[in-house]
Design a protein around this motif. Structure first.
Motif, short mmCIF file in Angstrom:
data_model
loop_
_atom_site.label_atom_id
_atom_site.label_comp_id
_atom_site.label_asym_id
_atom_site.label_seq_id
_atom_site.Cartn_x
_atom_site.Cartn_y
_atom_site.Cartn_z
N TYR A 124 82.07 -9.18 -45.06
CA TYR A 124 81.26 -10.32 -45.00
C TYR A 124 81.09 -11.40 -43.58
CZ TYR A 124 80.13 -15.08 -46.34
OH TYR A 124 79.26 -16.22 -46.40
N THR A 125 82.71 -11.71 -42.68
CA THR A 125 82.29 -12.01 -41.88
C THR A 125 81.68 -11.24 -40.49
OG1 THR A 125 85.05 -12.77 -42.39
CG2 THR A 125 83.61 -13.61 -39.67
N LEU A 126 81.34 -10.82 -40.36
CA LEU A 126 81.46 -9.06 -39.77
C LEU A 126 79.87 -9.59 -39.87
CD1 LEU A 126 80.82 -8.46 -36.73
CD2 LEU A 126 81.65 -6.22 -38.02
N GLY A 127 79.37 -9.46 -41.39
CA GLY A 127 77.62 -8.98 -41.73
C GLY A 127 77.15 -10.83 -41.26
N ILE A 129 77.66 -12.58 -38.89
CA ILE A 129 77.55 -12.67 -37.45
C ILE A 129 76.76 -12.40 -36.98
CG2 ILE A 129 78.74 -12.39 -36.05
CD1 ILE A 129 80.75 -12.95 -36.73
N ARG A 130 76.83 -10.61 -37.78
CA ARG A 130 75.77 -10.18 -36.94
C ARG A 130 73.97 -10.69 -37.60
NH1 ARG A 130 77.59 -4.10 -37.68
NH2 ARG A 130 79.37 -4.01 -35.71
N PHE A 131 73.89 -10.82 -38.60
CA PHE A 131 72.82 -10.69 -39.60
C PHE A 131 71.99 -12.28 -38.62
CE2 PHE A 131 70.02 -13.06 -42.26
CZ PHE A 131 69.12 -11.85 -43.01
N GLY A 138 69.25 -5.57 -40.77
CA GLY A 138 69.79 -4.45 -41.77
C GLY A 138 70.87 -4.24 -41.74
N ASN A 139 71.95 -4.42 -40.12
CA ASN A 139 73.16 -4.14 -40.42
C ASN A 139 73.79 -4.81 -40.79
OD1 ASN A 139 76.52 -3.88 -39.13
ND2 ASN A 139 75.37 -2.04 -38.93
N GLY A 140 73.33 -6.54 -40.57
CA GLY A 140 74.56 -7.30 -41.28
C GLY A 140 74.43 -7.36 -42.95
N ALA A 141 73.01 -7.34 -42.92
CA ALA A 141 72.71 -7.16 -44.52
C ALA A 141 73.31 -6.37 -44.73
CB ALA A 141 71.28 -7.42 -45.13
N SER A 142 73.80 -5.37 -45.15
CA SER A 142 74.58 -3.65 -45.21
C SER A 142 76.17 -4.35 -45.37
CB SER A 142 74.15 -2.59 -44.50
OG SER A 142 72.61 -2.17 -44.15
N LEU A 143 76.55 -4.86 -44.60
CA LEU A 143 77.96 -5.34 -44.37
C LEU A 143 77.94 -5.94 -45.45
CD1 LEU A 143 78.95 -5.50 -40.35
CD2 LEU A 143 79.36 -3.80 -42.03
N VAL A 161 71.02 -16.30 -51.25
CA VAL A 161 70.30 -16.89 -50.67
C VAL A 161 69.38 -16.28 -48.68
CG1 VAL A 161 70.54 -18.86 -48.59
CG2 VAL A 161 72.53 -19.08 -50.08
N ILE A 162 69.95 -15.42 -49.00
CA ILE A 162 69.00 -14.52 -47.89
C ILE A 162 67.56 -14.66 -49.52
CG2 ILE A 162 68.60 -12.05 -47.08
CD1 ILE A 162 71.75 -12.13 -45.68
N GLN A 163 67.59 -13.74 -50.18
CA GLN A 163 66.12 -13.44 -51.47
C GLN A 163 65.19 -14.83 -51.25
OE1 GLN A 163 65.81 -10.19 -52.00
NE2 GLN A 163 67.73 -9.75 -51.26
N PHE A 164 66.41 -15.73 -52.07
CA PHE A 164 65.30 -16.95 -52.20
C PHE A 164 64.59 -18.04 -51.25
CE2 PHE A 164 69.16 -18.68 -54.77
CZ PHE A 164 68.33 -17.67 -56.11
N ASN A 165 65.25 -17.47 -49.56
CA ASN A 165 64.43 -18.00 -48.64
C ASN A 165 63.90 -16.44 -48.20
OD1 ASN A 165 65.43 -20.90 -48.60
ND2 ASN A 165 66.99 -19.99 -47.56
N GLY A 166 63.86 -15.59 -48.64
CA GLY A 166 63.22 -14.29 -47.86
C GLY A 166 63.42 -13.78 -46.35
N SER A 167 64.65 -14.25 -46.21
CA SER A 167 65.58 -14.37 -44.80
C SER A 167 65.33 -13.00 -44.07
CB SER A 167 67.03 -14.56 -44.31
OG SER A 167 67.05 -15.88 -45.44
#
Length: 372
Positions: A124-127, A129-131, A138-143, A161-167
């Motif tokens: 979660y933490t690295l995801g 940070i990467r996102f 892509g890699n952050g969302a995968s983690l 939150v990502i789905q709500f905002n389309g981040s």
């Protein structure tokens, strides 16, 4: 023949021929007291499997990265056992709380090693940070998805939150129903922000059929879990049950939502990943991520926009913006209610409830989300 100079140690002897090394006799040292031989190291007598079990327990209860680093610096054997996957997979969130100002390739490599060991906290933490920081969407969302599959509640809520905002995409990439589904799963696991977000979605009919009474029930559950967390914490000695009085101050003194019930409890602890996001952008160019993008105005969030006008803006003052209704609810009673009050008194369209306007799609479907 010249007289031979007598020294403390003769390295060469004439009888032995030239170039032959003959060390002299070492003088015995005079010791004041006899030296006793130390016995065998007790650490060497402990089996590896027992040490790994102890290290796993220590890793899961570490309160800061220094607790784990001190173990690595003890001896080679402990360092080898402490860096095994069995131990790295159990590291607590505080043990992997990397500071933004100390970010380096070594820190990145260590988090990746914890991810490979199966640590959900590291995923979660690295995801995050990467996102958000390294812009590797892509890699952050995968983690984060890897942690969410294993029912890690913070990862489920962040994906909501990502789905709500389309981040990470365009405005058309918003998926409200997927956001509600992820939020419901995180709420089922007891995530307080997910419970609060789901309650506001039900009250407002956002991505789900409107059900005011059910939404209110989820909001009460969020407050109850918040209060239960305070009662089970170590700060039970402090007086948390006090009548809430409006205080005009810039300091965060307590959790604001329970003030509706006459409680003034300590503010919830910020997740290390959110603290990293806030510090990252503060260190690298002030409080904004650049390119006209904004940070979530709730101080305990740290999420930045991935495109312009992604977050919801306050419809009264237009100064603050939030990534979610949960952040809006926290920041409204924590800080913005007092900051926005003078503007609300003069605003013609304000209703005094800290409404937040959702960025519409150009079809005139902008709505106001009232606070409860």
């Amino acid at each position: 023949m010249l007289p031979v100079r007598k020294t403390k140690r003769a390295f060469y002897s004439a009888d032995a021929g030239d170039g032959v090394f003959m060390p002299g006799k070492k003088r015995p040292r005079c010791l004041s007291s006899p030296v006793s031989k130390a016995g065998p190291d007790l650490l060497d007598t402990i089996p590896d499997d027992l040490l790994v079990s102890i290290l796993r327990r220590l890793a899961s209860t570490s309160r800061c990265p220094a607790d784990f680093i001190n173990v690595l610096m003890t001896c080679k054997r402990l360092k080898s056992l402490a860096t095994s996957p069995l131990v790295l997979s159990r590291l607590s969130r505080k043990a992997i709380a990397v500071k933004a100002q100390n970010w380096s390739e070594d820190a990145h490599r260590f988090l990746k090693r914890c991810v490979d060991a199966g640590s959900l906290e590291a995923c979660y933490t690295l995801g995050m940070i990467r996102f958000y920081c390294l812009q590797n969407r892509g890699n952050g969302a995968s983690l984060m998805a890897k942690a969410a599959i294993s029912s890690y509640a913070p990862a489920l809520y962040s994906l909501a939150v990502i789905q709500f905002n389309g981040s990470g995409g365009s405005k058309n990439d918003k998926d409200l129903r997927a956001g509600v589904a992820l939020c419901a799963r995180a709420a089922f696991l007891g995530h307080v922000d997910a419970l609060r977000e789901l309650g506001h979605c039900l009250q407002d009919g956002y991505g789900v059929p409107q059900n005011v009474s059910e939404g209110r029930r989820f909001l009460v559950q969020a407050n109850a879990r918040e209060l239960a967390a305070v009662l089970s914490s170590e700060n039970e000695a402090c007086s948390w049950l006090t009548l809430s009085q409006p205080q005009v101050t810039n300091q965060i003194r307590g959790c604001p939502l329970l003030s509706d019930f006459g409680c003034n409890v300590p503010a919830p602890e910020i997740h290390p990943a959110n603290r990293f996001l806030a510090d990252w952008f503060a260190v690298r160019g002030g409080d904004a991520p650049g390119d006209g993008l904004r940070l979530c105005s709730h101080g305990g969030c740290g999420r930045p926009e991935t495109r312009k006008h992604e977050f919801r803006r306050c419809s009264v003052c237009g100064v603050v913006n939030y990534c979610s209704r949960a952040c809006q609810a926290l920041d409204w009673k924590l800080r913005h209610k007092m900051d926005c009050a003078p503007v609300e008194q003069d605003a013609a369209g304000g209703d005094g409830e800290g409404n937040v306007q959702i960025e519409g799609n150009g079809n005139g479907d902008n709505v106001l989300v009232p606070m409860s």
